[in-house]
Design a protein around this motif. Structure first.
Motif, short mmCIF file in Angstrom:
data_model
loop_
_atom_site.label_atom_id
_atom_site.label_comp_id
_atom_site.label_asym_id
_atom_site.label_seq_id
_atom_site.Cartn_x
_atom_site.Cartn_y
_atom_site.Cartn_z
N SER A 85 -85.43 -12.75 14.37
CA SER A 85 -84.45 -12.41 15.19
C SER A 85 -83.24 -11.73 15.03
CB SER A 85 -84.09 -13.43 16.36
OG SER A 85 -85.63 -13.82 16.88
N PHE A 86 -82.46 -12.52 13.88
CA PHE A 86 -81.14 -12.19 13.39
C PHE A 86 -81.22 -10.62 13.09
CE2 PHE A 86 -77.73 -11.88 10.45
CZ PHE A 86 -76.60 -12.46 11.08
N GLU A 103 -70.24 -7.33 14.48
CA GLU A 103 -70.55 -7.59 13.26
C GLU A 103 -69.82 -8.79 12.72
OE1 GLU A 103 -71.03 -2.86 11.25
OE2 GLU A 103 -69.04 -3.89 11.52
N ASN A 104 -68.66 -8.80 13.20
CA ASN A 104 -67.94 -10.33 12.93
C ASN A 104 -68.69 -11.42 13.67
OD1 ASN A 104 -65.96 -9.15 11.46
ND2 ASN A 104 -64.47 -8.65 13.26
N THR A 105 -69.23 -11.33 14.62
CA THR A 105 -69.85 -12.22 15.59
C THR A 105 -70.94 -12.82 14.56
OG1 THR A 105 -69.16 -11.56 17.67
CG2 THR A 105 -71.27 -12.91 17.49
N LEU A 106 -71.70 -11.89 14.12
CA LEU A 106 -73.15 -12.14 13.16
C LEU A 106 -72.86 -12.73 11.87
CD1 LEU A 106 -75.17 -8.89 13.84
CD2 LEU A 106 -75.51 -11.33 15.00
N ALA A 107 -71.38 -12.61 11.63
CA ALA A 107 -71.09 -13.17 10.13
C ALA A 107 -70.38 -14.61 10.35
CB ALA A 107 -69.76 -12.23 9.52
N LYS A 160 -69.94 -18.66 12.68
CA LYS A 160 -70.80 -19.67 13.34
C LYS A 160 -71.28 -19.21 14.54
CE LYS A 160 -68.20 -23.37 11.24
NZ LYS A 160 -67.23 -24.50 11.34
N LYS A 161 -72.48 -19.75 15.04
CA LYS A 161 -73.08 -19.66 16.24
C LYS A 161 -73.42 -18.06 16.80
CE LYS A 161 -71.58 -24.14 18.38
NZ LYS A 161 -70.93 -24.78 19.40
N PRO A 162 -74.03 -17.22 15.61
CA PRO A 162 -74.11 -15.97 15.84
C PRO A 162 -75.05 -15.76 16.98
CG PRO A 162 -75.55 -16.82 13.92
CD PRO A 162 -74.68 -17.73 14.42
#
Length: 148
Positions: free
Chosen positions: A75-76, A96-100, A102-104
């Protein structure tokens, strides 16, 4: 009446997206969807609620191909692919910052839900899930490893 393969792929992808494991009988084109067991805390309650489906799948085990809900890393990867193809550089950078961090998953959902790309995300994810299902059907990968 036989279902067309594209309809089967869409239906299985939709069930997977809802958190269901799918069992597909290629002889009858029947699809049996059962929630992923990890969503239940009580095994007896799970078996009772889905006894008919579980019995059918067990009885005709050799005819069914199992499609499992995606693992977190899968999913990621879909989220990463979506971000890569975005044309809005500001949102792309934010995601991109969100995925890098916590809690992506939670934060990605929040950002997408509050953006103009919400519908694009749903369409992209649906398309990617359908590709995964189609690849499993076409390659026969589901036959050995994903049989029940």
């Amino acid at each position: 009446m036989e279902k067309r393969q594209s309809e089967i792929i869409k239906e299985i992808a939709q069930e997977l997206d809802c958190g269901f494991d799918c069992y597909y009988n290629s002889k009858t084109d029947e699809i049996v969807a059962i929630p992923n067991f990890s969503q239940f805390s009580d095994e007896d309650e799970f078996k009772e609620a889905f006894s008919d489906s579980l019995e059918k799948v067990e009885k005709y085990k050799a005819d069914f191909i199992k499609f499992e809900t995606l693992e977190s890393f899968e999913s990621f990867k879909i989220m990463e692919l979506f971000v890569e193809q975005l044309s809005d550089q500001n949102l792309k950078s934010e995601l991109e910052n969100t995925l890098a961090n916590k809690k992506p998953f939670q934060n990605f959902k929040h950002k997408i839900d509050h953006s103009e790309f919400r519908q694009s995300w749903f369409e992209f994810k649906k398309s990617e899930l359908e590709k995964i299902v189609e690849n499993q059907l076409d390659s026969g990968k589901a036959s050995a490893q994903h049989r029940i």
